[in-house]
Each structure stands twice: as C-alpha cells, then as structure tokens.
Scaffold this motif. Structure first.
Motif, PDB file in Angstrom:
ATOM      1  N   VAL A  61      12.440   1.141  14.569  1.00 51.59           N
ATOM      2  CA  VAL A  61      11.945   0.551  15.821  1.00 51.59           C
ATOM      3  C   VAL A  61      10.494   0.981  16.025  1.00 51.59           C
ATOM      4  CG1 VAL A  61      12.236   0.476  18.326  1.00 51.59           C
ATOM      5  CG2 VAL A  61      14.239   0.517  16.853  1.00 51.59           C
ATOM      6  N   ASN A  62       9.625   0.042  16.294  1.00 47.94           N
ATOM      7  CA  ASN A  62       8.206   0.359  16.513  1.00 47.94           C
ATOM      8  C   ASN A  62       7.855   0.423  17.996  1.00 47.94           C
ATOM      9  OD1 ASN A  62       7.727   0.270  13.715  1.00 47.94           O
ATOM     10  ND2 ASN A  62       7.643  -1.961  13.803  1.00 47.94           N
ATOM     11  N   GLU A  63       8.502  -0.422  18.773  1.00 49.77           N
ATOM     12  CA  GLU A  63       8.210  -0.408  20.214  1.00 49.77           C
ATOM     13  C   GLU A  63       9.386  -0.947  21.012  1.00 49.77           C
ATOM     14  OE1 GLU A  63       4.670  -2.899  20.050  1.00 49.77           O
ATOM     15  OE2 GLU A  63       5.812  -4.530  20.952  1.00 49.77           O
ATOM     16  N   VAL A  64       9.508  -0.469  22.230  1.00 47.78           N
ATOM     17  CA  VAL A  64      10.533  -0.980  23.155  1.00 47.78           C
ATOM     18  C   VAL A  64       9.852  -1.237  24.490  1.00 47.78           C
ATOM     19  CG1 VAL A  64      12.651  -0.010  22.184  1.00 47.78           C
ATOM     20  CG2 VAL A  64      11.239   1.410  23.623  1.00 47.78           C
ATOM     21  N   GLU A  65      10.233  -2.330  25.121  1.00 48.80           N
ATOM     22  CA  GLU A  65       9.626  -2.649  26.413  1.00 48.80           C
ATOM     23  C   GLU A  65      10.736  -3.064  27.385  1.00 48.80           C
ATOM     24  OE1 GLU A  65       6.390  -5.420  26.059  1.00 48.80           O
ATOM     25  OE2 GLU A  65       5.404  -4.254  24.484  1.00 48.80           O
ATOM     26  N   PHE A  66      10.626  -2.613  28.613  1.00 48.50           N
ATOM     27  CA  PHE A  66      11.611  -2.945  29.655  1.00 48.50           C
ATOM     28  C   PHE A  66      10.859  -3.594  30.812  1.00 48.50           C
ATOM     29  CE2 PHE A  66      12.831   0.826  27.328  1.00 48.50           C
ATOM     30  CZ  PHE A  66      14.139   0.563  26.956  1.00 48.50           C
TER      31      PHE A  66
END
Lengths: 145, 214
Positions: A61-66
C-alpha cells in the motif's frame, strides 16, 4: 528533527495538522493537531492494519485516504513509518499530495530521523496482533491467510 | 480484419444483432477479467457458445450479463460444434427476459449500478460485500480472492471514523502498486471499485459519485 518538513505541510491553506507514526503505531512527531497521542496511535493502528492486510496478500500500500464532509485524512506509507495529514478542504488536495511526496523524500534522507525510526521497527503484521481486536475483526483477519 | 472493442462501448446484444443481421459467419471472443467466452455465428445464426463451465444457450445468457470486457469478431471462422438451435432473435429475447426477471436475484439486483459504474473510464471491477465479507454481487469472477481483505479495510475505516467522532467515511481510497481502490457504503453494503493505477482520483471520483447517486 522532522518538524521543519512537517511545517511545510501545515503551511498549506486548509491543512489542520500532520503526524508521523512508526510501524508500532507510536507517534514520532506531530504538528498542529488537537487530538491526543492515544487517539493518533489508535488511528495509526487502524491504518497499519489495512497495510498489514495487503502485506499478507503480498501487495504494497502506498497511500490511504479517508474522506468525510469537511475532513480529508491523507496517509502516505513508507516502509518504516506513516505520514498522516488532516485537511479541511478538498481544494488543496492536489497540491497537498505533491507536497507530501516531496516531504516523504526529504524525511527519508534525514539521517537523524531514520536513526530514530529504526528504533521503532516492527514486522508489517505487528499491528494485527497489537491493541484491541474484536471478534468480527479477528474473524476477518483469520480468513486472510 | 477483426473487429475489436470493449463491451463498455458496444454491448453484447448489439454485437449479436449486428452479426446476425449481416448474416455473418464469424467467431466472437470475449475476454472479461481473465476469463474467455466464445460465440459462433453461422450465416447469421448463433450456433455455438462457450463460457466456462457452460456451453450453448446458458453460456450466452451468462455472457449477456457482462458489463465490460475486450471483444474480437473474426470473420469466416466456423463453429467446431453446434450447441444452439434457437433462432438468434428468440435467443436474445430469452436472454434479456432472464436478465429482467433476475432483478430479485441478489447477484443480479445491482446490474444497473454496475452498468453505470462501468461508464467511468479506468474502472476495472466492482464488488458489493456484506460487512463480514460475503460477496453479494461482483463484476469479477475472482471476487472472492480479496473479499475478506476488503471487508477488513472497510471495518478499519469505520473504526477510524469512531476515533474521530465521525461516521464511516463517505469515501476511502487506497493505492497499491498495481491499482487504486475506492471504498464506499451502498445500501449498508461495502462497495469496492477497483481502478487502474493511472486513474486520477480527483478526476474519477465525481463520476463515480454520480454513478452511485451520491
């Protein structure tokens, strides 16, 4: 240590604050946030569990956004830490993502920071064993393997 | 020369009509999510179809449910066997009737949602799951390879909402090395949309919202 890099992020309009957490969900550095360290660590642990889930499936996983109404939480993932930013407006998200990429690169070149973060090294799946895990979560985790 | 395209742009019923009305003898190959389907025309009639594990009319009916997938029509190729005796227009009517009648079937109930979603460029697959990871509907044959992981991601998103004294996030986006995934809630289910990693989140998100009706 990493304050000057984090300051560049919070200088953007609409950015509330930012923090860095280790793979052990320990807050290493933060700036501009009202939340307690215990809340930030609980939040980090949840993000780390997502990353760990993908790790089990051999994916990175490189990035997570909420996204919520008026709140955008952007998490950037490095091998030894996560950088989590709180932003109030979607207008700066494009610029914020670019700034975060630059900041990540700068932090990774900061030898003092790297030395500190190395003391917090943990296995990627560490988060799946740490902290409170309720039954339904335990059930999902067991089915990943 | 072969006719190639994507079912997103030209639906299977139109492809069948086109080949039958032109009285073509041809082989139609469809590749959807790594699985192949074959449909053979002989002088304007559908005479044979294969879509693993089905052969004949059942294979055609299943292929009619595909929302996306690459297709290729090669003229002059004859069917190896004959498995369909129904005329093409009756076959198509039966298939479309089955699709309409399948609205009560949980797997088919979300067809219209998926059809709308697949108008968005870059969407590779979409899945609807219960919170415990059960697959309710999916555009992909291998939805069950990641269903529990997707459910775990959604669970963690809810918990993050709790920590911040908010509800489940309206959207959650996750970028892996190969693809971008977008999670949202749809009728209390988890909707997971898988996009290619070239897709720009800011560009596709408004279209996905529109397709979902948010």
């Amino acid at each position: 240590m990493s304050q000057r890099w984090l300051q560049e992020i919070v200088n953007l309009d609409g950015v509330e604050g930012v923090f860095i957490a280790s793979n052990r969900a320990k807050v290493i550095d933060k700036i501009g946030l009202d939340l307690k360290d215990s809340q930030l660590e609980a939040l980090s642990l949840r993000i780390l569990r997502i990353i760990a889930g993908y790790h089990i499936k051999s994916q990175k996983v490189n990035e997570v956004e909420f996204y919520w109404q008026n709140l955008y939480v952007i998490g950037k993932v490095a091998s030894e830490f996560i950088l989590v930013t709180f932003c109030k407006t979607p207008k700066v998200l494009s610029l914020l993502r670019i700034t975060l990429n630059v900041t990540m690169a700068n932090i990774l070149e900061d030898k003092k920071f790297i030395k500190v973060i190395k003391d917090h090294v943990a296995d990627r799946v560490f988060s799946l064993e740490k902290g409170e895990i309720d039954e339904s979560e335990k059930n999902l985790i067991s089915k990943l393997k | 020369m072969a006719l190639v395209g994507n079912l997103k742009d030209l639906k299977l019923p139109s492809l069948i009509q086109l080949n039958c009305m032109e009285r073509n003898t041809a082989k139609l190959t469809i590749e959807a999510d790594g699985q192949y389907g074959f449909l053979y025309f002989d002088k304007g009639q559908v005479v044979h179809a294969e879509y693993d594990p089905d052969i004949g009319e059942k294979a055609v009916f299943r292929m009619l449910n595909l929302y996306s997938g690459q297709f290729k029509v090669e003229s002059g190729i004859r069917a190896p066997v004959k498995s369909i005796n129904t005329s093409w227009n009756n076959l198509l009517l039966d298939g479309l009737n089955q699709m309409d009648g399948a609205e009560d079937n949980p797997e088919q109930k979300f067809t219209h949602l998926f059809e709308k979603l697949f108008t968005v460029k870059g969407l590779k697959s979409a899945h609807l799951l219960t919170p415990d990871g059960k697959v309710i509907a999916s555009s992909s044959q291998n939805a069950e390879s990641h269903n529990y992981l997707h459910a775990l991601v959604s669970f963690q998103s809810s918990k993050i909402g709790d920590i911040l004294a908010r509800f489940h996030p309206e959207f959650m986006s996750l970028a892996t090395t190969g693809e971008r995934l977008i999670f949202t809630k749809y009728n209390k289910l988890d909707l997971i949309m898988v996009l290619d990693n070239k897709s720009k989140l800011d560009v596709v998100l408004p279209f996905l919202k529109q397709a979902i009706g948010q």
